[in-house]
Design a protein around this motif. Structure first.
Motif, PDB file in Angstrom:
ATOM      1  N   GLN A 125       0.780  -1.232  -0.076  1.00 42.32           N
ATOM      2  CA  GLN A 125      -0.217   0.025   0.032  1.00 42.32           C
ATOM      3  C   GLN A 125       0.936   1.222   0.131  1.00 42.32           C
ATOM      4  O   GLN A 125       0.240   2.402  -0.105  1.00 42.32           O
ATOM      5  CB  GLN A 125      -0.915   0.152   1.184  1.00 42.32           C
ATOM      6  N   TYR A 126       2.018   1.231   0.354  1.00 42.80           N
ATOM      7  CA  TYR A 126       3.019   2.399   0.445  1.00 42.80           C
ATOM      8  C   TYR A 126       4.132   2.280  -0.664  1.00 42.80           C
ATOM      9  O   TYR A 126       5.035   3.178  -0.851  1.00 42.80           O
ATOM     10  CB  TYR A 126       3.987   2.380   1.754  1.00 42.80           C
ATOM     11  N   LEU A 127       3.696   1.466  -1.667  1.00 37.16           N
ATOM     12  CA  LEU A 127       4.671   1.320  -2.859  1.00 37.16           C
ATOM     13  C   LEU A 127       4.255   2.642  -3.737  1.00 37.16           C
ATOM     14  O   LEU A 127       2.961   3.038  -3.804  1.00 37.16           O
ATOM     15  CB  LEU A 127       4.467   0.112  -3.810  1.00 37.16           C
ATOM     16  N   THR A 128       5.208   3.096  -4.650  1.00 32.38           N
ATOM     17  CA  THR A 128       4.871   4.538  -5.423  1.00 32.38           C
ATOM     18  C   THR A 128       4.508   4.021  -6.635  1.00 32.38           C
ATOM     19  O   THR A 128       5.087   3.294  -7.431  1.00 32.38           O
ATOM     20  CB  THR A 128       5.958   5.296  -5.315  1.00 32.38           C
ATOM     21  N   LEU A 129       3.276   4.635  -7.429  1.00 31.89           N
ATOM     22  CA  LEU A 129       2.954   4.377  -8.636  1.00 31.89           C
ATOM     23  C   LEU A 129       3.563   5.270  -9.521  1.00 31.89           C
ATOM     24  O   LEU A 129       4.221   6.330  -9.217  1.00 31.89           O
ATOM     25  CB  LEU A 129       1.252   4.782  -8.646  1.00 31.89           C
ATOM     26  N   ASN A 130       3.493   5.101 -10.885  1.00 40.12           N
ATOM     27  CA  ASN A 130       3.835   5.999 -11.870  1.00 40.12           C
ATOM     28  C   ASN A 130       3.539   7.618 -11.673  1.00 40.12           C
ATOM     29  O   ASN A 130       4.205   8.289 -12.086  1.00 40.12           O
ATOM     30  CB  ASN A 130       4.052   5.671 -13.082  1.00 40.12           C
ATOM     31  N   ASN A 131       2.427   7.573 -11.331  1.00 44.18           N
ATOM     32  CA  ASN A 131       1.910   8.960 -11.186  1.00 44.18           C
ATOM     33  C   ASN A 131       2.445   9.764  -9.913  1.00 44.18           C
ATOM     34  O   ASN A 131       2.105  10.881  -9.675  1.00 44.18           O
ATOM     35  CB  ASN A 131       0.294   9.003 -11.061  1.00 44.18           C
ATOM     36  N   GLY A 132       3.384   9.104  -9.058  1.00 43.03           N
ATOM     37  CA  GLY A 132       3.837   9.660  -7.831  1.00 43.03           C
ATOM     38  C   GLY A 132       3.334   9.731  -6.703  1.00 43.03           C
ATOM     39  O   GLY A 132       3.643   9.847  -5.736  1.00 43.03           O
ATOM     40  N   LEU A 133       1.926   9.036  -6.587  1.00 45.76           N
ATOM     41  CA  LEU A 133       1.241   8.742  -5.402  1.00 45.76           C
ATOM     42  C   LEU A 133       1.358   7.319  -4.930  1.00 45.76           C
ATOM     43  O   LEU A 133       1.769   6.279  -5.656  1.00 45.76           O
ATOM     44  CB  LEU A 133      -0.366   8.778  -5.744  1.00 45.76           C
ATOM     45  N   THR A 134       1.561   7.024  -3.751  1.00 44.23           N
ATOM     46  CA  THR A 134       1.404   5.632  -3.209  1.00 44.23           C
ATOM     47  C   THR A 134       0.131   5.126  -3.606  1.00 44.23           C
ATOM     48  O   THR A 134      -0.731   5.370  -3.749  1.00 44.23           O
ATOM     49  CB  THR A 134       1.501   5.410  -1.805  1.00 44.23           C
ATOM     50  N   VAL A 135       0.067   3.489  -3.393  1.00 41.90           N
ATOM     51  CA  VAL A 135      -1.197   3.026  -3.870  1.00 41.90           C
ATOM     52  C   VAL A 135      -2.427   3.179  -2.801  1.00 41.90           C
ATOM     53  O   VAL A 135      -3.371   3.451  -3.417  1.00 41.90           O
ATOM     54  CB  VAL A 135      -0.818   1.319  -3.716  1.00 41.90           C
ATOM     55  N   LEU A 136      -1.796   3.427  -1.667  1.00 47.07           N
ATOM     56  CA  LEU A 136      -3.009   3.750  -0.710  1.00 47.07           C
ATOM     57  C   LEU A 136      -3.505   5.382  -0.967  1.00 47.07           C
ATOM     58  O   LEU A 136      -4.771   5.544  -0.962  1.00 47.07           O
ATOM     59  CB  LEU A 136      -2.617   3.716   0.720  1.00 47.07           C
ATOM     60  N   ASP A 137      -2.799   6.179  -1.115  1.00 49.97           N
ATOM     61  CA  ASP A 137      -3.099   7.443  -1.694  1.00 49.97           C
ATOM     62  C   ASP A 137      -3.737   7.636  -2.630  1.00 49.97           C
ATOM     63  O   ASP A 137      -4.839   8.363  -2.933  1.00 49.97           O
ATOM     64  CB  ASP A 137      -1.855   8.582  -1.544  1.00 49.97           C
ATOM     65  N   GLN A 138      -3.450   6.851  -4.045  1.00 50.55           N
ATOM     66  CA  GLN A 138      -4.352   6.827  -5.102  1.00 50.55           C
ATOM     67  C   GLN A 138      -5.634   6.075  -4.943  1.00 50.55           C
ATOM     68  O   GLN A 138      -6.686   7.010  -5.211  1.00 50.55           O
ATOM     69  CB  GLN A 138      -3.574   5.954  -6.092  1.00 50.55           C
ATOM     70  N   THR A 139      -5.886   5.264  -3.963  1.00 48.29           N
ATOM     71  CA  THR A 139      -7.061   4.797  -3.414  1.00 48.29           C
ATOM     72  C   THR A 139      -7.885   5.847  -2.789  1.00 48.29           C
ATOM     73  O   THR A 139      -9.151   6.198  -3.061  1.00 48.29           O
ATOM     74  CB  THR A 139      -6.823   3.434  -2.834  1.00 48.29           C
ATOM     75  N   LEU A 140      -7.356   6.432  -1.780  1.00 51.27           N
ATOM     76  CA  LEU A 140      -7.988   7.518  -1.168  1.00 51.27           C
ATOM     77  C   LEU A 140      -8.462   8.592  -1.669  1.00 51.27           C
ATOM     78  O   LEU A 140      -9.543   9.294  -1.748  1.00 51.27           O
ATOM     79  CB  LEU A 140      -7.311   7.860   0.120  1.00 51.27           C
TER      80      LEU A 140
END
Length: 236
Positions: free
Chosen positions: A28-43
């Motif tokens: 959940q704390y890995l960073t996606l290509n858009n710069g957000l973490t998995v969790l932050d993208q979800t939220l």
């Protein structure tokens, strides 16, 4: 009797360690290509839905990362709850945190932190479809592949896929119903993998609401690549 105006609360279990990712961080704390973490993208997606009144995120008691989340101080975040050994322990912990705010006939949406590609439109459709339901239901996709049952990698038989679905999240239930269902699971030491399973143990029925395959759960490194692809297609 149902509320004339439904209230919707969000629970995000985010206390897993993601051992199958073979990564230094929980998935959940890995960073996606858009710069957000998995969790932050979800939220980001879910908290932007106007009907969602408030949220509780369940994190590990040893979590040191959530405080750095872009949403750690979000207006809709009521609190964090301490996650438990199993997913249902984390959800129950979050439900207890919600008890001062939610009535029995309010709605609770439980969504995997590791499903960052969820579409707001599909969550809204879930809400609309279940609006007058007394129990609840979940997003899901029909099984289209041929399914084999095996023993030691040897096919025993082919399973009829006609009525098979793959469960996704959010899974959305009335607060009182879900609280009763998870209490039953804990008191009777039942083995479940999602909220819908706990509802089944009460003898109640869940409604399946069709969703997209893009709402995948990140479990492996390959899933992370696929999530980045879906997010690029959706938001660019």
């Amino acid at each position: 009797m149902m509320n004339t105006i439904d209230q919707y609360f969000l629970i995000v279990p985010a206390s897993g360690i993601g051992t199958r990712m073979n990564a230094d961080l929980p998935k959940q704390y890995l960073t996606l290509n858009n710069g957000l973490t998995v969790l932050d993208q979800t939220l980001k997606t879910l908290l932007a839905i106007e009907n969602i009144k408030a949220c509780v995120v369940a994190i590990s008691k040893d979590d040191t990362k959530f405080k750095n989340s872009l949403f750690a101080n979000h207006d809709k975040l009521l609190t964090t709850a301490v996650g438990g050994k199993e997913r249902f322990h984390s959800v129950m912990s979050a439900l207890n945190a919600l008890r001062p705010f939610a009535k029995d006939d309010d709605w609770v949406l439980v969504h995997d932190a590791a499903r960052p590609c969820v579409k707001a439109s599909e969550v809204s459709n879930l809400m609309a479809t279940l609006k007058n339901n007394s129990v609840g239901g979940l997003l899901a996709v029909r099984v289209v592949d041929t399914i084999k049952k095996s023993e030691n990698n040897i096919v025993e038989k082919t399973i009829d896929r006609l009525n098979l679905w793959q469960a996704q999240t959010p899974q959305m239930y009335r607060f009182g119903v879900l609280f009763k269902a998870l209490t039953n699971v804990i008191e009777n030491a039942l083995n479940i993998t999602d909220e819908a399973s706990s509802i089944e143990h009460l003898g109640l029925k869940s409604v399946l609401v069709p969703a997209s395959k893009s709402n995948l759960k990140i479990t492996t490194a390959e899933d992370l690549d696929l999530a980045n692809f879906y997010l690029k297609e959706t938001f660019t």
